[in-house]
Write an enzyme that holds these catalytic residues in place. Structure first.
Site, PDB file in Angstrom:
ATOM      1  N   CYS A  20       0.690  -1.163  -0.120  1.00 12.69           N
ATOM      2  CA  CYS A  20       0.019   0.068   0.404  1.00 12.69           C
ATOM      3  C   CYS A  20       0.894   0.958   0.124  1.00 12.69           C
ATOM      4  O   CYS A  20       1.084   1.560  -1.022  1.00 12.69           O
ATOM      5  CB  CYS A  20      -0.646   0.290   1.735  1.00 12.69           C
ATOM      6  SG  CYS A  20      -2.442  -1.106   1.173  1.00 12.69           S
TER       7      CYS A  20
ATOM      8  N   HIS B  43      -3.105   7.776   3.745  1.00  7.92           N
ATOM      9  CA  HIS B  43      -1.901   6.300   3.896  1.00  7.92           C
ATOM     10  C   HIS B  43      -0.094   7.554   3.227  1.00  7.92           C
ATOM     11  O   HIS B  43       0.368   6.359   3.258  1.00  7.92           O
ATOM     12  CB  HIS B  43      -2.087   5.249   3.444  1.00  7.92           C
ATOM     13  CG  HIS B  43      -1.416   3.480   3.599  1.00  7.92           C
ATOM     14  ND1 HIS B  43      -1.575   2.770   3.036  1.00  7.92           N
ATOM     15  CD2 HIS B  43      -0.321   3.736   5.294  1.00  7.92           C
ATOM     16  CE1 HIS B  43      -0.499   1.824   4.148  1.00  7.92           C
ATOM     17  NE2 HIS B  43      -0.546   2.477   5.902  1.00  7.92           N
TER      18      HIS B  43
HETATM   19 CA    CA Z   1      -2.395  -2.271  -1.071  1.00  9.13          CA
END
Ligand code: CA
Length: 493
Positions: free
Chosen positions: A78, A139
């Site tokens: 991610c 994120h």
């Molecule tokens: Ca991911």
């Protein structure tokens, strides 16, 4: 009273010039809707061959536009993949090759994020006159200075951490109980969502909430003179596997519970995309909106995903780790029914979008990718004789994958380097290192050269990672590129 005629003229010229340039950007540039899924498997959408997950809305968009069969993201998990997407640079080159800590939004000591000097694509588009919006998972820095509103997004609705639970009525109870008990670091998966820094009391299933917000913003954007850029980052189908009953019923034919839930989560995204397309049509923006759809990394096969026919999974350098389903849909520019087989990278989106906005790459900004739009329209190869890379630091070594034309080299852990003709062997079954040692060597050396641009990581996910880097270079990093001792002799192949 003396009037400085020259000064007045200059001002008028400036105003006229500014108006003309603004108008140009507004009338010629398309809207851009960048839809990112989280951990979506290569085979988990209908347009990429899924047999058990229906995605009719995504399939319609893919078949009415350009479908990419060899689209790579820049990292197999991610945080670094998103950092690369938004900055247009490989995460190792900007010090962001690890995920941020799960509670970095609450802990001052973890005041980390993707460096501010790396201008995000959103800022470049905002500066070009676009109305910009981020919806969903962030994120890439939860501390205030890394907030989406500080990185080129006029509007933000979502959450700052690495994931989120899906049912507000369930997670809110946990959150409130922990808050009442004075828990210092409440897991970011259960924190309230926010809208431009203000906590909101969300009530809908999160995927539906994100689709709703996207639709509201598309309607809002229609009344503006400027085009819009929307970064819609669904957290689906990332864990926790949580789906709505009405969606689960559609997949009762799937026996495996994880797969069934995962399928229903993907379907919720598809349902949302159907409504988003409807909103684009209703507001007369459909024809001139470029929709780009992809995942941030490969599917997590332990949690319901399917990357067939690719080998590997989220987190590794096999194709299943970082080759993603992707399409471009833009009726005004891209013909229906294109299948684009040449390799491309998520890193290409930044320069492509900047070109579409009729603007310049920010001064001093380095980019790793290239504008691919004309290649897609004309079916020409963007990376002729050039490589697309993927590297994941493990503990004491690195997993590496690199593609050049038909060829892919892979090194997983301390196993020998492999080379595969990826067009003939998409599942990376045969290691041809014995037959093509020179080709392997050439590609490994080129990959090693690429790593010369890497910088020391700005943060580490674990203390163990940090220890391994204490000498300034990860132990055994250079050994990653040693071929001679590792290549199996031709006779053993
Ligand atoms: Ca991911």
């Amino acid at each position: 009273m003396n009037i400085n005629i020259s000064k007045v003229c200059k001002t008028l010229i400036c105003i006229t010039f500014f108006s003309l340039t603004s108008c140009k950007a507004q009338t010629n540039s398309p809207n851009i809707l960048l839809v990112l899924c989280d951990d979506l498997g290569y085979a988990d959408v209908g347009f990429n061959g899924s047999v058990d997950i229906n995605t009719p809305e995504l399939d319609k968009l893919a078949t009415n536009g350009a479908k990419f069969t060899s689209a790579y993201v820049a990292h197999p998990f991610c945080g670094p993949s998103r950092a690369a997407l938004l900055t247009g640079r490989y995460s190792q080159e900007i010090g962001a090759p690890f995920n941020l800590h799960s509670n970095s939004s609450q802990n001052d000591a973890d005041n980390m994020g993707v460096p501010l000097k790396e201008t995000f694509m959103s800022k470049a588009l905002q500066d070009a006159g676009y109305y910009t919006s981020a919806i969903g998972k962030w994120h890439v820095g939860a501390a205030p200075k890394y907030h989406p509103n500080k990185r080129g997004f006029d509007n933000f609705y979502g959450f700052l951490g690495g994931g989120h639970n899906y049912f507000p009525e369930k997670y809110r109870k946990q959150y409130e109980a922990q808050k009442k008990a004075g828990v210092k670091e409440i897991r970011d998966y259960i924190l309230p969502l926010e809208h431009n820094n203000k906590e909101v009391r969300e009530t809908e299933y999160i995927t539906d909430a994100l689709s709703r917000e996207a639709i509201n913003d598309i309607k809002k954007a229609a009344s503006k003179k400027a085009p819009f850029f929307m970064y819609l980052a669904y957290n689906a189908p990332h864990v926790p596997l949580e789906a709505k009953e009405e969606d689960l019923k559609l997949f009762s034919h799937i026996k495996d519970k994880d797969r069934r839930t995962y399928a229903a989560m993907v379907y919720a995204v598809d349902r949302g995309m159907g409504n988003i397309v409807k909103a684009l049509k209703e507001t007369n923006q459909y024809e001139n909106t470029l929709i780009v759809f992809l995942s941030d990394n490969g599917g997590n096969t332990d949690k319901g995903a399917n990357n067939f026919p690719l080998k590997g999974r989220k987190g590794d350098a096999w194709e299943g780790g970082y080759r993603s389903p992707m399409f471009f849909h833009w009726p005004n520019k891209i013909a229906k029914g294109i299948t684009f087989n040449y390799p491309v990278s998520a890193l290409d989106l930044y320069p492509t979008f900047v070109a579409l906005a009729n603007t310049q790459v920010p001064k001093g900004k380095k980019l790793s990718g290239k504008n691919i739009l004309n290649h897609v329209v004309n079916n020409t190869e963007p990376y002729k004789d050039e490589m697309i890379y993927c590297l994941r630091y493990r503990h004491g070594f690195a997993d590496v994958g690199a593609r050049k034309g038909d060829w892919k080299i892979t090194r997983m852990g301390n196993e020998p380097w492999r080379i595969t003709n990826i067009n003939k062997d998409i599942g990376e079954k045969k290691n041809l290192s014995g037959r093509y040692p020179e080709k392997l060597k050439e590609m490994v050396l080129e990959t090693e050269k690429w790593t010369e641009n890497f910088i020391y990581p700005l943060w580490f996910y674990s203390a163990k990672d940090e220890e391994l880097w204490s000498d300034g270079r990860m132990p055994q990093f250079s050994e990653t590129f040693v071929i001679d001792k590792l290549v199996q002799p031709a006779s053993k192949k």
